[in-house]
Write a protein that holds these residues in place. Structure first.
Motif: not given
Length: 520
Positions: A176-178, A417-432
């Motif tokens: 989504f972060e695109s 735990k969500f693995l959020v993909r952010a271009y240029g930042k790799g994958t970010i692990s976040r608790s919902l």
């Protein structure tokens, strides 16, 4: 903040920065101030808003300034043609090697742009030699080569990074972060790079062509939403619930069976700048569609949610004396600001509904801790669905209160735990659940930015719980399946390399949807 456009805007901005905006230094410079300003939104009296960079490149630059900025015939946007004797990749190779002060081995000139050509073929499916407009192709190649080389234009290696990240996403890699419009904290750096590349590529594209491309891809989210809403509305028109569910299932089957003909690729009228410009839109649209498709399964984390409608009505009836009106489970009469105290005061009744719905009775401490998070979830979900950011205007029903509490408490019971993909930042692990700790609305001093995937997950989870406690789980499953199928076909639609093919696919989907609605 958007910049309102008037006759003095550009001159005033330039004076504040003490720089002429119509120079290569500003248009291509890597100074963070310039990059930030170039991406600022310009509000036009007519038409959609555009970036400052796009305004400069396509509308505001005078012929005299254009000749200064794009003085070299190889510059995209130059008014001077490349001499016929130089209109070859070998000649451009000699030129860029001289500019880089690199050795020029005539034997290797043909290989100078081999890597770049392969990268372009991966993105748009055509070789550099396939494009008949040789001057335009050479100018685009020169632009891309400069973006990856000149420290006064962009950071070294940016070209390679762009080509790597602009590969079409898969369901596993989509993010989504695109988005290039209204980017988030997680996407701002790379989004601005893609947006700038698109603006640079637009310099020589005819307005009618660029507008057609922009309009088509920007319409995709609203088109899918409208199609989905129309089919849902048609399913509700059935007297019997089972018929409405069957309509949704039939719609899913019909849409999934759509078979697109093979794309007929022709290079006769294609141009490299148009293909790459189109590709940036295609990449952005696919990221959105596949990301939303990927988050749908998160809504059904708790697969079985029991109907508690009698308990909801009983709890709602207790408000008769307090509100001086009779309300039922669906009456939106509870002030959002009163929800926290309501949950605490009526803890036993709500906890009984939680246990009846999902077979889990939270502790008193966990229940009280979840109250504020439930309000935050309602605030975000209902503010956007009802079109108001003023949470003081929002009133909710007992059903909505319990659905929010269920969503939060179920997440506390079994954290996701969500693995959020952010271009240029790799994958970010976040608790919902961690995303509900801060207010998104109504806190101008410290606004919270949340990855879109997590916001979508919460919204879907809330809708799943709400449908379940009202006895609509089966219908909601059919609804989610329809949404999944629509997103898959829309992704197939925008995957087409050429715009004409994408438009044909969209029409094919729309015709099936129209047939479903008219045969209803």
């Amino acid at each position: 903040m958007p910049i309102p456009l008037n006759a003095d805007t550009l001159n005033r901005v330039g004076e504040q920065l003490d720089i002429d905006l119509f120079t290569k230094q500003f248009i291509f410079g890597n100074d963070e101030r310039y990059r930030s300003l170039r991406s600022e939104t310009i509000l036009q009296s007519e038409g959609p808003s555009i970036s400052l960079l796009r305004l400069i490149l396509r509308e505001a630059m005078t012929p005299e300034k254009r000749r200064e900025v794009f003085a070299d015939p190889f510059d995209l946007g130059s008014s001077t043609d490349i001499p016929r004797s130089q209109c070859y990749l070998r000649a451009l190779a000699t030129k860029v090697r001289a500019e880089r002060k690199a050795g020029d081995d005539p034997e290797t000139r043909n290989n100078e742009f081999e890597h770049l050509g392969q990268a372009i073929k991966t993105l748009v499916g055509a070789r550099l030699s396939d494009y008949p407009d040789k001057q335009n192709t050479l100018r685009v190649v020169y632009l891309l080569e400069q973006l990856g080389r000149d420290p006064n234009k962009h950071l070294s290696g940016r070209r390679e990074r762009i080509f790597s990240l602009l590969r079409l996403p898969t369901l596993a890699s989509a993010s989504f972060e695109s988005r290039t419009e209204h980017p988030t904290l997680y996407s701002r750096s790379f989004s601005s790079t893609v947006a700038e590349l698109r603006d640079y590529l637009s310099i020589e594209i005819a307005t009618v062509v660029a507008d057609k491309i922009d309009s088509f891809y920007s319409s995709i989210p609203d088109w899918i939403d409208a199609a989905f809403s129309s089919l849902l509305a048609a399913s509700r028109g059935n007297i019997w619930r089972s018929e409405g569910i069957q309509f949704l299932r039939n719609a899913s089957r019909r849409i999934s069976e759509i078979d697109f003909p093979a794309e007929e690729k022709t290079h006769q009228e294609r141009r490299l700048d148009v293909d790459l410009y189109t590709h940036t839109h295609r990449w952005e649209s696919l990221n959105f569609l596949l990301s939303l498709h990927g988050v749908l399964p998160s809504s059904t984390k708790t697969s079985r949610v029991n109907n508690v409608l009698p308990l909801l009505n009983a709890a709602s009836a207790t408000f008769v004396s307090e509100l001086d009106q009779e309300i039922d489970f669906a009456t939106q009469a509870i002030e959002l600001r009163d929800v926290t105290s309501l949950l605490v005061e009526r803890r036993d009744a709500v906890m009984a509904m939680v246990e009846a719905a999902i077979g889990f009775r939270p502790s008193a401490a966990d229940f009280e801790q979840s109250a504020k998070e439930s309000v935050e979830l309602l605030s975000r979900t209902l503010a956007f669905s009802r079109g108001t950011l003023d949470t003081g205007m929002i009133k909710v029903s007992m059903t909505e209160v319990v659905a929010a509490a269920l969503s939060v408490l179920d997440e506390h019971r079994s954290p996701t735990k969500f693995l959020v993909r952010a271009y240029g930042k790799g994958t970010i692990s976040r608790s919902l659940s961690s995303t509900l700790k801060k207010r998104v609305l109504g806190d101008p001093d410290e606004p919270a930015e949340i990855p879109e995937a997590l916001s979508q997950a919460w919204s879907l989870r809330y809708e799943w719980m709400k449908a379940g406690i009202l006895g609509f789980s089966e219908r909601n499953e059919a609804k989610l399946d329809l949404q999944r199928v629509l997103l898959e076909k829309a992704a197939d639609c925008v995957s087409a390399v050429e715009l004409a093919s994408a438009i044909e696919r969209k029409e094919q989907i729309s015709n099936v949807i129209d047939d479903l609605l008219h045969k209803k």
